[in-house]
Design an enzyme around this catalytic site. Structure first.
Site, short mmCIF file in Angstrom:
data_model
loop_
_atom_site.label_atom_id
_atom_site.label_comp_id
_atom_site.label_asym_id
_atom_site.label_seq_id
_atom_site.Cartn_x
_atom_site.Cartn_y
_atom_site.Cartn_z
N ILE A 113 29.33 35.64 77.34
CA ILE A 113 28.03 35.42 77.96
C ILE A 113 27.32 34.45 77.02
CG2 ILE A 113 27.21 37.61 76.91
CD1 ILE A 113 25.04 37.78 79.04
N SER A 114 26.76 33.36 77.59
CA SER A 114 26.21 32.29 76.76
C SER A 114 25.00 32.77 75.97
CB SER A 114 25.78 31.11 77.63
OG SER A 114 26.81 30.73 78.49
N GLN A 115 24.69 31.98 74.97
CA GLN A 115 23.52 32.19 74.13
C GLN A 115 22.26 31.98 74.98
OE1 GLN A 115 23.76 29.10 71.27
NE2 GLN A 115 21.71 29.47 70.47
N ARG A 175 18.86 41.03 80.01
CA ARG A 175 20.17 40.61 79.49
C ARG A 175 21.02 41.81 79.07
NH1 ARG A 175 22.36 37.92 74.48
NH2 ARG A 175 23.85 36.34 75.14
#
Ligand code: SAH
Length: 216
Positions: free
Chosen positions: A62-64, A36
């Protein structure tokens, strides 16, 4: 007595995903493998393995990680699946999907984000992902139909035209609700006679907006 030490962030990352209910081993392994830190802004690298959304260019996020893992798990991916993602953003979700299916087409309305994600995914070797600059509300017919569709921007409703792009027994997951506020993740299953709709959990996504962005 030695001082107690904090576990390394990447170990906490896995533990948190398990603790929050992610149990599919292939999904957990993929979350461990996809770096990530390569998808976040340089200034955010130290926060890359915290369970939070982070800002990226063009005012997007950017999503969790939990939400990425959860949506991926709910898609029940198979190695032969063709998957459509709407909302490329950083390309992180696309990278996770690509390790669990045959091919990912991901569509982004900002040229800057699409170009960055395409270059990043190529550099990291995710070669079964195609990044397209376009509008997820208007997916080209030539792209065909999909076994799975994942929408990673909030939609007020799931457009019929999008649901019809699912193959029989296909699954679509999308955050549905108001543009600003809380949405509910909806899972649509295409059956012989129509669609089965199920509400999953509450989430917060940036809105899906129509058309290719005029700004870069
Ligand atoms: N999946 C991404 C995060 C998505 S953020 C990741 O893993 O990083 C939502 C993204 O959807 C934003 O980049 C936004 O520009 C994009 N988006 C919003 N509306 C869209 C549309 N109609 N078509 C394609 N992309 C859209």
């Amino acid at each position: 007595m030695p001082e107690p030490q904090n576990p390394p962030p990447k170990m906490m990352f896995q533990l948190n995903l398990r603790r929050r209910g992610i149990s599919d081993q292939a999904v957990l392994r993929t979350m461990e493998d996809v770096p990530r830190e390569a998808f976040v802004a340089p200034a955010d690298r130290t926060d890359a393995y915290r369970d939070m959304a982070l800002g990226i260019d063009c005012g997007q996020t950017i999503s969790q990680p939990f939400v990425v893992a959860y949506m991926t798990e709910r898609l029940n991916l198979q190695k032969f699946h063709r998957v459509l993602e709407i909302g490329t953003g950083s390309g992180y979700q696309a990278a996770v999907l690509s390790r669990l299916c045959g091919h990912v087409l991901t569509i982004e309305r900002y040229r800057t984000l699409a170009d960055q994600a395409r270059a990043r995914l190529a550099r990291l070797g995710y070669d079964n992902v195609e990044v397209m600059l376009g509008d997820g509300f208007d997916v080209p017919e030539a792209a065909g139909n999909f076994d799975r569709i994942i929408v990673t921007a909030a939609m007020e409703e799931i457009p019929d035209a999008l649901a019809r792009r699912l193959e029989p027994e296909g699954i679509l997951i999308a955050p549905v609700g108001p543009r600003h506020g809380v949405q509910t993740l909806i899972r649509l299953l295409r059956t012989e006679t129509g669609f089965e709709r199920k509400s999953l959990v509450d989430v917060r996504f940036v809105p899906a907006l129509p058309g290719i962005a005029r700004e870069l």
